[in-house]
Design a protein around this motif. Structure first.
Motif, PDB file in Angstrom:
ATOM      1  N   ASN A 237      39.422  50.222  29.478  1.00 25.99           N
ATOM      2  CA  ASN A 237      40.508  50.843  30.249  1.00 25.99           C
ATOM      3  C   ASN A 237      40.198  50.935  31.736  1.00 25.99           C
ATOM      4  O   ASN A 237      40.974  51.495  32.509  1.00 25.99           O
ATOM      5  N   ILE A 238      39.060  50.357  32.152  1.00 18.76           N
ATOM      6  CA  ILE A 238      38.777  50.127  33.566  1.00 18.76           C
ATOM      7  C   ILE A 238      38.328  48.675  33.691  1.00 18.76           C
ATOM      8  O   ILE A 238      37.671  48.143  32.802  1.00 18.76           O
ATOM      9  N   ILE A 239      38.689  48.040  34.794  1.00 12.42           N
ATOM     10  CA  ILE A 239      38.293  46.654  35.039  1.00 12.42           C
ATOM     11  C   ILE A 239      37.615  46.554  36.394  1.00 12.42           C
ATOM     12  O   ILE A 239      38.046  47.177  37.369  1.00 12.42           O
TER      13      ILE A 239
ATOM     14  N   ASP B  64      45.286  49.343  32.784  1.00 15.37           N
ATOM     15  CA  ASP B  64      46.728  49.286  32.542  1.00 15.37           C
ATOM     16  C   ASP B  64      47.505  48.959  33.813  1.00 15.37           C
ATOM     17  O   ASP B  64      48.561  48.339  33.765  1.00 15.37           O
ATOM     18  N   VAL B  65      46.951  49.350  34.964  1.00 16.63           N
ATOM     19  CA  VAL B  65      47.601  49.019  36.232  1.00 16.63           C
ATOM     20  C   VAL B  65      47.507  47.518  36.496  1.00 16.63           C
ATOM     21  O   VAL B  65      48.506  46.858  36.809  1.00 16.63           O
ATOM     22  N   LEU B  66      46.300  46.969  36.366  1.00 17.63           N
ATOM     23  CA  LEU B  66      46.133  45.530  36.601  1.00 17.63           C
ATOM     24  C   LEU B  66      46.978  44.703  35.639  1.00 17.63           C
ATOM     25  O   LEU B  66      47.575  43.697  36.028  1.00 17.63           O
ATOM     26  N   LYS B  67      47.022  45.122  34.382  1.00 12.94           N
ATOM     27  CA  LYS B  67      47.792  44.374  33.389  1.00 12.94           C
ATOM     28  C   LYS B  67      49.295  44.441  33.669  1.00 12.94           C
ATOM     29  O   LYS B  67      50.057  43.565  33.219  1.00 12.94           O
ATOM     30  N   SER B  68      49.719  45.455  34.397  1.00 17.43           N
ATOM     31  CA  SER B  68      51.149  45.613  34.681  1.00 17.43           C
ATOM     32  C   SER B  68      51.607  44.805  35.897  1.00 17.43           C
ATOM     33  O   SER B  68      52.807  44.610  36.096  1.00 17.43           O
ATOM     34  N   LEU B  69      50.660  44.351  36.708  1.00 15.26           N
ATOM     35  CA  LEU B  69      51.012  43.599  37.909  1.00 15.26           C
ATOM     36  C   LEU B  69      51.355  42.150  37.542  1.00 15.26           C
ATOM     37  O   LEU B  69      50.685  41.531  36.726  1.00 15.26           O
TER      38      LEU B  69
END
Length: 241
Positions: A93-95, A174-179
């Motif tokens: 959940n962190i990248i 989840d932020v990166l995956k949403s971009l």
């Protein structure tokens, strides 16, 4: 976005890195992450022409308990495309992104993670220029060129960064995956920065990191043409998606 932190996904894009790839993997595996955070290492080979892919495949066979996820691109597409694939495969959940060339010190991922753990759901960049912790740096590109591109990015993003082009970017998964990330080469850096700046619920911070620059003879791949593309991407992704 969740405040729970269970695993850090470390994405390693690689292209023709046979000289350093096993060292990078070894160093990443040895890291004891701050706060007891679990990790996975996601290595994406961008269809290397050397023995990078074979070395990684052999390593996995010899180390079946390794937390290494490996994917080989069917054709060469660029660093950004490799990172896109890594983001897709990430289960943490962190990248964070780690280059395969040993210009950065893998153990310093903990510097970013320690800052992140102070207030989850933020963005942490590792800056090569907050402190004088770099060596063999090409002054013209890495200081003047990078400084110009970072200031231009700040003008459009509203950030106050010192190193927008840094590899070390730690972001909630989840932020990166949403971009909707599009850039397949070095345009990834300005694109992701501009798009993150539009996520108003996230603050951004920098921590100083060590930087050991490579030259072209040692495998440095970025050129002045990539700098021009960075300028284009800053403007493009400020205006649209």
């Amino acid at each position: 976005m969740s405040n729970e932190i269970n695993k850090l996904s470390i994405i390693v894009p690689a292209y023709n890195e046979e000289k350093t790839i096993l060292s990078v993997i070894g160093l990443l595996e040895k890291i004891n992450l701050t706060g007891g955070t679990q990790k996975e290492i996601i290595l994406i080979d961008d269809h290397s022409k050397d023995t990078t892919s074979q070395l990684v495949s052999d390593y996995i066979q010899q180390n079946p308990d390794s937390p290494l996820v490996f994917f080989s691109q069917p054709v060469n597409q660029g660093k950004g495309a490799a990172i896109h694939k890594g983001i897709e495969l990430a289960s943490g959940n962190i990248i964070v992104i780690q280059d395969a060339d040993l210009e950065l010190v893998p153990e310093e991922i903990n510097l970013l993670l320690a800052r992140y753990l102070e207030a989850p759901n933020q963005i942490v960049y590792g800056s090569r220029f907050l402190e004088d912790k770099h060596s063999k740096t090409n002054f013209l590109w890495h200081i003047m060129g990078n400084g110009f591109l970072t200031r231009l990015s700040n003008l459009f993003s509203g950030y106050r960064l010192t190193d927008m082009m840094t590899c070390y970017k730690m972001v909630p998964a989840d932020v990166l995956k949403s971009l909707n990330l599009k850039e397949k080469r070095f345009g990834f850096e300005p694109e992701v920065t501009m798009k993150l700046s539009k996520v108003k619920s996230l603050n951004i911070h920098e921590v100083p990191i060590t930087y050991i620059a490579r030259n072209k003879e040692e495998g440095k791949k970025i050129s002045w043409k990539d700098g021009v593309k960075v300028i284009y991407c800053i403007v493009r992704y400020k205006i649209g998606n």
